[in-house]
Design a protein around this motif. Structure first.
Motif, PDB file in Angstrom:
ATOM      1  N   LYS A 128       0.846  -1.182   0.000  1.00 41.62           N
ATOM      2  CA  LYS A 128       0.000   0.000   0.000  1.00 41.62           C
ATOM      3  C   LYS A 128       0.889   1.242   0.000  1.00 41.62           C
ATOM      4  N   PRO A 129       1.557   1.520  -1.118  1.00 42.91           N
ATOM      5  CA  PRO A 129       2.484   2.656  -1.149  1.00 42.91           C
ATOM      6  C   PRO A 129       1.765   3.972  -0.924  1.00 42.91           C
ATOM      7  N   THR A 130       2.446   4.871  -0.211  1.00 45.38           N
ATOM      8  CA  THR A 130       1.877   6.176   0.072  1.00 45.38           C
ATOM      9  C   THR A 130       1.840   7.012  -1.196  1.00 45.38           C
ATOM     10  N   GLU A 131       0.721   7.694  -1.425  1.00 41.69           N
ATOM     11  CA  GLU A 131       0.644   8.603  -2.564  1.00 41.69           C
ATOM     12  C   GLU A 131       1.231   9.947  -2.151  1.00 41.69           C
ATOM     13  N   LEU A 132       2.010  10.554  -3.036  1.00 39.06           N
ATOM     14  CA  LEU A 132       2.688  11.802  -2.730  1.00 39.06           C
ATOM     15  C   LEU A 132       2.503  12.790  -3.862  1.00 39.06           C
ATOM     16  N   ARG A 133       2.181  14.019  -3.514  1.00 35.19           N
ATOM     17  CA  ARG A 133       2.219  15.094  -4.487  1.00 35.19           C
ATOM     18  C   ARG A 133       3.165  16.119  -3.916  1.00 35.19           C
ATOM     19  N   GLU A 149      11.738  22.847  -8.633  1.00 27.85           N
ATOM     20  CA  GLU A 149      10.654  23.830  -8.600  1.00 27.85           C
ATOM     21  C   GLU A 149       9.346  23.338  -9.215  1.00 27.85           C
ATOM     22  N   GLU A 150       9.281  22.063  -9.589  1.00 29.03           N
ATOM     23  CA  GLU A 150       8.067  21.531 -10.203  1.00 29.03           C
ATOM     24  C   GLU A 150       7.286  20.679  -9.206  1.00 29.03           C
ATOM     25  N   GLU A 151       5.973  20.666  -9.376  1.00 28.65           N
ATOM     26  CA  GLU A 151       5.122  19.807  -8.560  1.00 28.65           C
ATOM     27  C   GLU A 151       5.058  18.435  -9.202  1.00 28.65           C
ATOM     28  N   ILE A 152       5.342  17.410  -8.412  1.00 25.99           N
ATOM     29  CA  ILE A 152       5.310  16.044  -8.946  1.00 25.99           C
ATOM     30  C   ILE A 152       4.391  15.173  -8.105  1.00 25.99           C
ATOM     31  N   VAL A 153       3.932  14.105  -8.727  1.00 21.96           N
ATOM     32  CA  VAL A 153       3.182  13.069  -8.028  1.00 21.96           C
ATOM     33  C   VAL A 153       4.017  11.790  -8.102  1.00 21.96           C
ATOM     34  N   MET A 154       4.235  11.169  -6.953  1.00 21.52           N
ATOM     35  CA  MET A 154       5.007   9.928  -6.904  1.00 21.52           C
ATOM     36  C   MET A 154       4.183   8.856  -6.192  1.00 21.52           C
ATOM     37  N   TRP A 155       4.026   7.721  -6.870  1.00 23.01           N
ATOM     38  CA  TRP A 155       3.297   6.595  -6.286  1.00 23.01           C
ATOM     39  C   TRP A 155       3.904   5.306  -6.821  1.00 23.01           C
ATOM     40  N   TRP A 156       4.125   4.351  -5.948  1.00 24.24           N
ATOM     41  CA  TRP A 156       4.785   3.094  -6.257  1.00 24.24           C
ATOM     42  C   TRP A 156       6.098   3.384  -6.980  1.00 24.24           C
ATOM     43  N   ASN A 157       6.247   2.988  -8.236  1.00 26.09           N
ATOM     44  CA  ASN A 157       7.505   3.196  -8.956  1.00 26.09           C
ATOM     45  C   ASN A 157       7.390   4.249 -10.056  1.00 26.09           C
ATOM     46  N   PHE A 158       6.359   5.078  -9.960  1.00 28.58           N
ATOM     47  CA  PHE A 158       6.081   6.055 -10.999  1.00 28.58           C
ATOM     48  C   PHE A 158       6.225   7.478 -10.459  1.00 28.58           C
ATOM     49  N   VAL A 159       6.771   8.359 -11.294  1.00 25.22           N
ATOM     50  CA  VAL A 159       6.753   9.800 -11.032  1.00 25.22           C
ATOM     51  C   VAL A 159       6.026  10.459 -12.194  1.00 25.22           C
TER      52      VAL A 159
END
Length: 329
Positions: free
Chosen positions: A7-12, A268-278
């Motif tokens: 259950k990887p944490t979702e990150l923005r 300086e960019e907003e990213i979303v990282m979840w599991w093995n994806f950015v």
């Protein structure tokens, strides 16, 4: 290495706030790790310092796992089945042991102590990582770098580099990314970065000139290390904001101290990282997951791994929400 949490944490992750920290204050924030088991009941446990609530990025460095020394006779070592990556570069650096790497470009390579393996995921790549039979102790770091928007869909790539050590009185440095101590790594990155292993002899002090536009993180592998005036314990990450022209490291123990210094210009960019994806949005992540689950040509195939590939976890039931670095003062 894959993030194999079920259950990887979702990150923005948001852009850092403008501003510089005066060099004379040398403020250091100490980030403590959390333990993450990779796999089943005999899993190898890693100590993760990035991302976390206190900080999600240091420069473009977005993920830092520190593991070992791990007795593979007890844990089974590393056996990470083929899995995907997008929008990032993986950086593998070992202290002891050996890892066999296979990827969907057809690369079959080995990660060995003091040698950098850097893989660019870009639009999509898959790879596997397995500790070799002659490995008894596995010990190292696995790091990820977020790609900027301009290059996040770039083509797959793989680079190998064995840096020569730079010797100082009381210290030895291997610069695997960027430049430090008069050495420049030839390995290509897509944002300004620094990555270096620094070994300090007992009771040694080292002062290094650094890029004042960089923020830095010092990960301590072993020893009792003081960064500026702040002690940083084993497996902890000492964070220093931009503005410093020098960093001073002191080994306060009677044994060898080993650290990994990371740095880069604030991302300086907003990213979303979840599991093995950015990616840049929840939709980016969902599309990458669907492509992997449906065996899309986007990721290719890994040949030579004796087993099934790693399935993706289920997506969270909510849209990923922003999560930002704290503001710099």
């Amino acid at each position: 290495m894959s993030n194999v949490e079920t259950k990887p944490t979702e990150l923005r992750c948001g852009a850092a706030v403008d501003g510089r920290h005066p060099a004379e204050t040398a403020r250091v924030d100490v980030l403590t790790p959390r333990d993450v088991p990779l796999g089943g009941p005999r899993a190898m446990t890693v100590r993760r310092t990035l991302p976390q609530r206190a900080r999600t990025l240091i420069g473009a460095w977005c993920f830092a796992d520190h593991y070992g020394p791990d007795d593979v006779s007890l844990t089974g070592g590393m056996d990470v089945a083929p899995h995907p990556h997008t929008g990032l570069q993986t950086v593998s650096w070992l202290f002891t042991g050996e890892i066999e790497h296979r990827d969907s470009m057809g690369n079959h390579a080995y990660v060995r102590p003091g040698e950098l393996n850097l893989m660019t995921g870009g639009y999509g790549i898959a790879h596997s990582e397995v500790s070799t039979p002659n490995t008894t102790l596995l010990h190292g770091v696995q790091l990820w770098v977020a790609l900027p928007e301009e290059h996040r869909d770039t083509g797959r790539d793989f680079q190998h580099y064995a840096p020569e050590p730079v010797l100082f009185e009381g210290a030895e440095i291997r610069v695997f990314l960027g430049s430090l101590a008069g050495r420049v790594s030839p390995v290509r990155t897509f944002t300004p970065l620094l990555g270096a292993e620094i070994v300090l002899r007992p009771r040694a002090t080292l002062t290094l000139a650094v890029d004042s536009g960089f923020e830095h993180g010092l990960l301590v592998d072993r020893g009792e290390v003081r960064l500026a005036d702040t002690p940083v314990g084993r497996a902890e990450l000492g964070y220093v904001p931009p503005g410093l022209e020098e960093l001073t490291l002191t080994n306060e123990s009677d044994g060898i101290a080993r650290t990994v210094l990371l740095g880069g210009t604030p991302f300086e960019e907003e990213i979303v990282m979840w599991w093995n994806f950015v990616g840049r949005s929840h939709e980016d992540i969902a599309k990458a997951r669907d492509d992997w689950q449906n065996s899309s040509a986007r990721f290719g195939a890994v040949e030579g791994y004796p087993g099934a590939r790693l399935p993706a976890p289920a997506l969270p039931n909510a849209v990923i929400t922003p999560r930002r670095n704290p503001p710099r003062h």
